[in-house]
Design an enzyme around this catalytic site. Structure first.
Site, PDB file in Angstrom:
ATOM      1  N   ASP A  50      -7.932  11.260  65.431  1.00  6.07           N
ATOM      2  CA  ASP A  50      -9.337  10.876  65.607  1.00  6.07           C
ATOM      3  C   ASP A  50     -10.196  12.040  65.124  1.00  6.07           C
ATOM      4  O   ASP A  50      -9.728  13.177  65.047  1.00  6.07           O
ATOM      5  CB  ASP A  50      -9.639  10.561  67.081  1.00  6.07           C
ATOM      6  N   TYR A 171     -21.400  -2.580  55.896  1.00  6.16           N
ATOM      7  CA  TYR A 171     -20.130  -2.719  56.630  1.00  6.16           C
ATOM      8  C   TYR A 171     -19.323  -3.899  56.089  1.00  6.16           C
ATOM      9  O   TYR A 171     -18.110  -3.796  55.872  1.00  6.16           O
ATOM     10  CB  TYR A 171     -20.457  -2.907  58.112  1.00  6.16           C
TER      11      TYR A 171
HETATM   12  N1  LIG Z   1     -15.010  -3.806  67.863  1.00  5.83           N
HETATM   13  C1  LIG Z   1     -15.162  -4.868  67.084  1.00  5.83           C
HETATM   14  O1  LIG Z   1     -15.807  -5.866  67.452  1.00  5.83           O
HETATM   15  C2  LIG Z   1     -14.518  -4.890  65.718  1.00  5.83           C
HETATM   16  C3  LIG Z   1     -14.524  -6.106  65.004  1.00  5.83           C
HETATM   17  C4  LIG Z   1     -13.936  -6.146  63.742  1.00  5.83           C
HETATM   18  C5  LIG Z   1     -13.366  -4.984  63.222  1.00  5.83           C
HETATM   19  N2  LIG Z   1     -13.399  -3.833  63.928  1.00  5.83           N
HETATM   20  C6  LIG Z   1     -12.781  -2.652  63.317  1.00  5.83           C
HETATM   21  O2  LIG Z   1     -11.793  -2.147  64.195  1.00  5.83           O
HETATM   22  C7  LIG Z   1     -11.657  -0.744  64.022  1.00  5.83           C
HETATM   23  C8  LIG Z   1     -11.721  -0.079  65.369  1.00  5.83           C
HETATM   24  O3  LIG Z   1     -13.002  -0.255  65.940  1.00  5.83           O
HETATM   25  P1  LIG Z   1     -13.272  -0.361  67.491  1.00  5.83           P
HETATM   26  O4  LIG Z   1     -14.658  -0.879  67.628  1.00  5.83           O
HETATM   27  O5  LIG Z   1     -12.205  -1.123  68.185  1.00  5.83           O
HETATM   28  O6  LIG Z   1     -13.261   1.160  67.998  1.00  5.83           O
HETATM   29  P2  LIG Z   1     -12.072   2.205  68.177  1.00  5.83           P
HETATM   30  O7  LIG Z   1     -12.244   2.809  69.508  1.00  5.83           O
HETATM   31  O8  LIG Z   1     -10.740   1.637  67.846  1.00  5.83           O
HETATM   32  O9  LIG Z   1     -12.453   3.262  67.037  1.00  5.83           O
HETATM   33  C9  LIG Z   1     -13.518   4.157  67.191  1.00  5.83           C
HETATM   34  C10 LIG Z   1     -12.967   5.572  66.973  1.00  5.83           C
HETATM   35  O10 LIG Z   1     -13.088   5.897  65.582  1.00  5.83           O
HETATM   36  C11 LIG Z   1     -13.280   7.289  65.493  1.00  5.83           C
HETATM   37  N3  LIG Z   1     -13.801   7.661  64.180  1.00  5.83           N
HETATM   38  C12 LIG Z   1     -15.060   7.434  63.710  1.00  5.83           C
HETATM   39  N4  LIG Z   1     -15.190   7.937  62.479  1.00  5.83           N
HETATM   40  C13 LIG Z   1     -13.994   8.474  62.133  1.00  5.83           C
HETATM   41  C14 LIG Z   1     -13.517   9.157  60.981  1.00  5.83           C
HETATM   42  N5  LIG Z   1     -14.315   9.383  59.932  1.00  5.83           N
HETATM   43  N6  LIG Z   1     -12.227   9.580  60.954  1.00  5.83           N
HETATM   44  C15 LIG Z   1     -11.422   9.364  62.032  1.00  5.83           C
HETATM   45  N7  LIG Z   1     -11.828   8.733  63.158  1.00  5.83           N
HETATM   46  C16 LIG Z   1     -13.095   8.299  63.213  1.00  5.83           C
HETATM   47  C17 LIG Z   1     -14.271   7.550  66.630  1.00  5.83           C
HETATM   48  O11 LIG Z   1     -14.299   8.921  67.017  1.00  5.83           O
HETATM   49  C18 LIG Z   1     -13.746   6.628  67.737  1.00  5.83           C
HETATM   50  O12 LIG Z   1     -12.865   7.328  68.614  1.00  5.83           O
HETATM   51  C19 LIG Z   1     -12.743  -0.344  63.035  1.00  5.83           C
HETATM   52  O13 LIG Z   1     -12.209  -0.259  61.736  1.00  5.83           O
HETATM   53  C20 LIG Z   1     -13.737  -1.476  63.129  1.00  5.83           C
HETATM   54  O14 LIG Z   1     -14.490  -1.604  61.952  1.00  5.83           O
HETATM   55  C21 LIG Z   1     -13.949  -3.761  65.160  1.00  5.83           C
END
Ligand SMILES: NC(=O)c1ccc[n+]([C@@H]2O[C@H](COP(=O)([O-])OP(=O)(O)OC[C@H]3O[C@@H](n4cnc5c(N)ncnc54)[C@H](O)[C@@H]3O)[C@@H](O)[C@H]2O)c1
Length: 263
Positions: A50, A171
């Protein structure tokens, strides 16, 4: 219809004995949930990464305590920086004697109307979400090819790679790029026995996301789902485990939607 959250699905050793690397795994969402699932599904070792150092250390300890697995390692890294990407993968190879499964979870979003978008904001989202996934995939492919033992890469896309939503042009473009990257890279990786697929989640609500979007919008998105609710992070992690396991042995270059609304 409001389809209730089912009981948490227990592990079935889908990835028994494998070594796993997951990016962006110190948050409150899919990344940490996937790490927990990977251990529950029998992986022998895991590296979580992370950009946030403090949360990463806490997540390593939490994962060890909650699962009992001791071969849990943390490495700080920013997927937008090539040196970090290479250092992370080299670290994982060294700690686990090779990487069998990579989960590219890192992705970044903001909300902005296109007419108000500055280049810097557009570029940051593209650089982390699309270019970061490309950098991780490119170096991991080289390393897996040299190792000669195959491997699996699972990318985290989004239904916004297919669907339109206001304030999400950057995005959505990045996630559509992740989908195209997955398909093209999978074709090349097939030559040396590496499978690459992606999951496309619709909505997973967690505290960090709740801070960045209005309650009104989140309620609207939940209502648009046939189940009338967001997915639990572990429901998306389950799909990742399927794609990481031999149960999906005849799948590569696929984008699997994890949503209750047809895209
Ligand atoms: N939450 C949703 O509704 C959703 C829906 C569709 C897709 N996604 C995708 O799922 C993935 C995970 O998202 P999430 O919302 O579950 O949160 P998550 O908690 O899995 O991820 C967030 C983490 O990413 C880390 N991060 C941010 N920038 C970074 C970088 N440059 N390098 C390394 N780490 C970094 C942050 O510090 C944070 O801990 C993302 O790719 C997101 O686009 C999420």
């Amino acid at each position: 219809m409001d389809i209730k959250v089912p009981e948490y699905v227990k592990g079935h050793n889908l990835i028994e004995g494998k070594s796993v690397l997951i990016t962006a795994a110190a948050g409150a969402g899919i990344g940490f949930s996937a790490a927990t699932k990977a251990v529950e599904e029998g992986c022998r070792a895991i590296v979580i990464s992370d950009i946030h150092e403090g949360r990463l250390q806490a997540s390593v300890e939490k994962l060890k305590t909650e699962t009992g697995l001791q071969s849990v390692f943390g490495k700080v890294g920013n997927v937008a920086v090539e040196e970090d990407v290479q250092a992370l993968i080299d670290f994982a190879v060294e700690k686990m004697d090779g990487v069998d499964i990579l989960i590219n979870n890192a992705g970044l979003g903001t909300s902005r109307l296109l007419v108000e978008m500055e280049d810097a904001e557009w570029n940051k989202v593209i650089d982390v979400t699309l270019n970061g996934t490309m950098r991780m995939t490119r170096y991991m492919m080289k390393v897996m090819q040299a190792r000669g033992k195959g491997g699996v890469i699972v990318n985290n896309a989004s239904v916004l790679g297919w669907r339109a939503q206001k304030e999400q042009a950057h995005y959505a473009a990045a996630k559509a790029g992740v989908m195209a990257l997955t398909r093209c890279a999978a074709l090349e990786a097939a030559d040396f026995g590496v499978r690459i697929n992606a999951v496309a989640p619709s909505i997973v609500l967690h505290p960090m996301l709740r801070k960045s979007a209005s309650e009104e919008l989140l309620a609207e998105l939940e209502a648009a789902e046939a189940y009338g609710r967001a997915a639990e992070a572990w429901e998306v992690a389950n799909v990742m485990m399927f794609l990481a396991s031999d149960y999906s042995s005849y799948m590569t270059g696929e984008i699997v939607s994890c949503s209750s609304q047809r895209s």
